[in-house]
Design a protein around this motif. Structure first.
Motif, short mmCIF file in Angstrom:
data_model
loop_
_atom_site.label_atom_id
_atom_site.label_comp_id
_atom_site.label_asym_id
_atom_site.label_seq_id
_atom_site.Cartn_x
_atom_site.Cartn_y
_atom_site.Cartn_z
N GLN A 1 0.63 -1.37 -0.30
CA GLN A 1 0.02 0.00 -0.05
C GLN A 1 0.86 1.20 -0.01
N ASP A 2 2.09 1.14 0.15
CA ASP A 2 3.03 2.40 0.41
C ASP A 2 3.07 2.76 -1.02
N PRO A 3 2.58 4.12 -1.27
CA PRO A 3 2.80 4.86 -2.57
C PRO A 3 4.17 5.10 -2.86
N ALA A 4 5.03 4.98 -1.88
CA ALA A 4 6.62 5.42 -2.36
C ALA A 4 7.10 4.07 -3.12
N ILE A 5 6.37 3.08 -2.97
CA ILE A 5 7.13 1.67 -3.65
C ILE A 5 6.43 1.59 -4.97
N LYS A 6 7.26 2.07 -6.01
CA LYS A 6 6.73 2.12 -7.46
C LYS A 6 6.57 0.86 -8.06
N ASP A 7 7.99 0.35 -8.16
CA ASP A 7 7.90 -1.12 -8.61
C ASP A 7 8.01 -2.35 -7.59
N LYS A 8 6.72 -2.91 -7.48
CA LYS A 8 6.39 -3.66 -6.32
C LYS A 8 7.14 -5.13 -6.46
N GLN A 9 7.30 -5.49 -7.92
CA GLN A 9 7.96 -6.72 -8.01
C GLN A 9 9.33 -6.47 -7.55
N LYS A 10 9.98 -5.52 -7.86
CA LYS A 10 11.63 -5.17 -7.43
C LYS A 10 11.48 -4.97 -5.95
N TYR A 11 10.63 -4.73 -5.28
CA TYR A 11 10.82 -4.43 -3.70
C TYR A 11 10.70 -5.90 -3.27
N ILE A 12 9.63 -6.61 -3.83
CA ILE A 12 9.51 -8.02 -3.22
C ILE A 12 10.78 -8.79 -3.49
N ARG A 13 11.14 -8.89 -4.60
CA ARG A 13 12.46 -9.49 -5.02
C ARG A 13 13.84 -9.14 -4.16
N GLU A 14 13.95 -7.83 -3.84
CA GLU A 14 15.07 -7.56 -3.00
C GLU A 14 14.89 -7.64 -1.45
N LEU A 15 13.44 -7.63 -1.15
CA LEU A 15 13.30 -8.04 0.12
C LEU A 15 13.67 -9.39 0.45
N ALA A 16 12.97 -10.18 -0.40
CA ALA A 16 12.99 -11.64 -0.39
C ALA A 16 14.63 -12.30 -0.47
N SER A 17 15.24 -11.50 -0.99
CA SER A 17 16.69 -11.94 -1.28
C SER A 17 17.46 -11.42 -0.09
N TYR A 18 16.99 -10.49 0.67
CA TYR A 18 17.43 -9.91 2.04
C TYR A 18 17.29 -10.92 2.97
N ILE A 19 16.04 -11.36 3.05
CA ILE A 19 15.58 -12.27 4.06
C ILE A 19 16.17 -13.41 4.02
N ALA A 20 16.42 -13.86 2.74
CA ALA A 20 17.05 -15.49 2.75
C ALA A 20 18.59 -15.18 2.77
N ASP A 21 19.06 -14.17 2.57
CA ASP A 21 20.66 -13.74 2.85
C ASP A 21 20.96 -13.86 4.29
N LYS A 22 19.84 -13.11 4.95
CA LYS A 22 20.14 -13.00 6.56
C LYS A 22 19.91 -14.15 7.11
#
Length: 409
Positions: free
Chosen positions: A278-299
């Motif tokens: 819902q955050d309007p600042a997140i324009k590319d939602k798929q990219k946000y999800i990919r990066e967040l998922a990668s961060y969670i996996a890496d950590k």
């Protein structure tokens, strides 16, 4: 697809890291407990309660949560509470679960006019769990080292929100005392009191309170509002998990990690649902999800996955194969299979594993990894060295069971 029998699943060592005490009573015990304390139930039979309250499927999260008014009402009696904790540990032991983290909101059960304070609640739960642990660990196979021991931790839940009446005597009284404070200030105050009391009782009484959780309605009550509460936990070596991404978008998961230092995430389902962002600042939602998922996996931030519970409370999940558990596996996130609520979701750890293994392609090595995460990502109440040793013993036992069932030569 790989086939795993229920017998094999029951025998392999398991953990349950997302397990609500007040959602996991035995139904026949609930009826007896209610009679003891004079709580009126909609039915006096197991069949009747299954039909009217504890169903196989629910219309929505509200209907699902409706079940808890009955369980919490009977657990405000300390004998009932100790019995519920004891029976929960026994039920897990009977299906090969070696390690559990039992979570609940103590402030839902506190009733000061009746002499029930935080310490009494925590001692009652711990006494029940400890009794079951001592019985199990006195067996010859455990003493000889042929079977892993049973261990447990307790996770205390702060509530994201509660009303000024009806939630519990404690919360009702708190609102009356703090009537000139805004509701969110009262809610945060209760959470801060909980975390301080948890650290005190862990350090002074040796009760294995291993972590803090944040439960309740996500929408409108973001994790960031509880930043100071989680900072206190963080500074006092109390580990941290949060219900996040259950009924709110990926930002909820991001906030839990960045604002509240989350070591694990409860549910995390909506992490992979772009339309829930819902955050309007997140324009590319798929990219946000990919990066967040990668961060969670890496950590290696583990996600406590509760398949049946998600199916029951999220109408958007049409069938199990549509569950985002598949995306979690694809992104190599550390996932731990959990029940959430054994009674309310009518499930067991073995049943949850069967559901996962029958519907997602999980070879034996991945299955062993998932079992390993349950022990390695646990908030084990000993030192890191002791936790590693315990996990090693459990995984060696996994190999022994896998060999017995012909998976390993």
């Amino acid at each position: 697809m790989h086939f795993y029998s229920l017998d094999f699943i029951k025998e392999m060592p398991k953990s349950d890291l997302h397990l609500h005490l007040d959602g996991s009573l035995r139904l026949d015990s609930l009826i007896e407990m209610a009679a003891k304390v004079g709580v009126k139930l909609p039915s006096q039979t197991v069949e009747g309660l299954k039909e009217l309250v504890f169903k196989d499927s629910y219309q929505n999260l509200g209907e699902y949560l409706h079940c808890f008014q009955y369980t919490c009402a009977v657990l405000r009696d300390m004998d009932n509470l100790e019995r519920a904790a004891y029976e929960l540990a026994i039920d897990n032991q009977l299906e090969g679960v070696n390690y559990i983290e039992v979570r609940f909101a103590p402030q839902l059960l506190i009733d000061l006019p009746s002499g029930i304070d935080f310490d009494r609640v925590m001692h009652a739960v711990n006494n029940g769990l400890k009794r079951a642990q001592q019985q199990y660990n006195s067996q010859a196979l455990v003493l000889s080292g042929d079977k892993p021991a049973f261990a447990y931790g307790i996770i205390n839940c702060a509530m994201r929100m509660f009303g000024d009446k009806g939630f519990s005597p404690y919360y009702t009284n708190l609102f009356q005392l703090m009537r000139d404070f805004s509701p969110i200030e009262v809610i945060k105050l209760a959470a801060m009191e909980l975390v301080r009391a948890s650290v005190r009782l862990r350090d002074e009484a040796g009760i294995p309170i291993v972590a803090l959780d944040l439960a309740g309605q996500e929408s409108g009550y973001p994790a960031s509002k509880f930043k100071e509460v989680y900072e206190f936990a963080h500074q006092h070596f109390l580990l941290k998990t949060l219900h996040a991404g259950e009924a709110y978008g990926a930002e909820s998961v991001f906030e839990a990690i960045t604002e509240c230092y989350a070591d694990r995430i409860g549910h995390g389902y909506s992490l992979f649902v772009p339309e829930m962002i819902q955050d309007p600042a997140i324009k590319d939602k798929q990219k946000y999800i990919r990066e967040l998922a990668s961060y969670i996996a890496d950590k290696r931030i583990a996600i406590e996955v509760c398949l049946t519970s998600n199916l029951q409370t999220n109408p958007a999940i049409s069938d199990i194969k549509a569950h985002k558990f598949g995306d979690m596996l694809d992104h190599r996130i550390a996932t731990v299979i959990c029940t959430d609520n054994r009674l309310v979701s009518n499930t067991t750890v073995s049943r949850e594993y069967k559901l996962a293994l029958d519907n997602f392609d999980i070879p034996l090595k991945r299955l062993k990894d998932m079992v390993a995460y349950g022990f390695k990502k646990s908030f084990f109440p000993g030192s890191y060295v002791e936790k590693r040793q315990y996990a090693k013993q459990c995984l060696e036992y996994f190999d022994k069971v896998a060999q017995k069932y012909g998976f390993i030569n």
